[in-house]
Design an enzyme around this catalytic site. Sequence first.
Site: not given
Length: 442
Positions: A417, A413
């Site tokens: 995204d 992450h």
Amino acid sequence: MAIEIRVPALGESVTEATVGQWFKKPGDAVNADEPLLELETDKVTLEVPAPVAGILADIVVPQGSTVAVGAVLGRVREGDGAATKAPASGATNLASEPAAQQGVAPTRLIATPPAQSSKRSDPVAPPAATAGRSAMPPSPSARKLMEESKVSVEDVTGSGRRGQILKEDVLAAAASAAPAKAVAHATSPLSTAVPVPVPQSRAPSAPNDAAREERVKMTRLRQTIARRLKDVQNTAAMLTTFNDADMSAIMNMRSHYKDLFEKRHGVKLGFMSFFVKACIQALKEIPAVNAEIDGQDIIYKNYYHIGVAVGTERGLVVPVVREADRMSLAEIEQAIADFGKRAREGKLTIEEMQGGTFTISNGGVYGSVLSTPILNPPQSGILGMHRIEDRAVVRNGEIVVRPMMNLALSYDHRIVDGKDAVTFLVRVKECLEDPQRFVLEL
């Protein structure tokens, strides 16, 4: 004349290995380039050949020992000689040589406590590691760890080639410094009585249970798997997103063309080639999943080297299908079949398991219905395949039965995204449900 058998270069980032099986014993005749022993690294198992023809004079490092690159494993006496005299002759030569050139018992390198790592004097380690401060700079991972741990170069003794400081050396130095800091804190007049956690070994089992237990040393591959999986959990901001795919189209295509495909290309048409193609299509649209983080930079890779996880008796290995975007379905299937065969035989090379940009893992072959695969560092994404099973789904307002597969994408992450991760998995799903997208590159 005795010729030394040395540990060869083991590839990028590999600095030591464990001695496996010796195929010969002292006194045996050997031919040039005949395999003498196996070396097990954290990535592959490789054979070390005889440098010359002659008699195996002696074995310096026995099975189970850990050795560094360039260490002496044994000696071969050139030409023909009396097999019965070779061991004694070899022993005499060993006695007259410096201790740094002699063999080492298995526990000298393996069982050295971390607290003594700054004073190691491994006989098989490169001389530079014990002969003062080396001019070799620390490895990048070691340098980063030194900065984070506030460990000085002067406090670390390198065990790499020419005395280079490795990550393991920094960890050992930090571990040895921790007790000293704890004692200093405890004896300080301003310190408070805070208990210091002390690492403890496994509690002993009950006598009745201990007799039925078996302790087996982890292989280097298993140790590396454990370390890397834990490292990625500690480093990456790993999340997993899920979806499912209707496999009807691909299963119908395989059923219709599998015999012709195998006759034409000499390999069966499996599912993996479809998944490789589907992932490449998605990677082209979402390049962040094909990228990696290097310090404060993001490296976007405009090439597609797809790692394919293969389970073996020794553990999981991930050979890499390079330039997969330029390959046909048949070429991908041939490459994967070859990797699988050689992985089970332990014949993969280190180079074949390096440089991947994205990984696919198929837990479905073992019956897995759903899982959260762990990233293969430094990659930013890994796709998990699962078992195909018939389910009731709604199509055009009607309930029908379709062969469905759960898909899982684990991603970092920090660089990918959530929107991109979901979009990536949707694109994979679309390609699998409509394989014509491969041809049209949609």
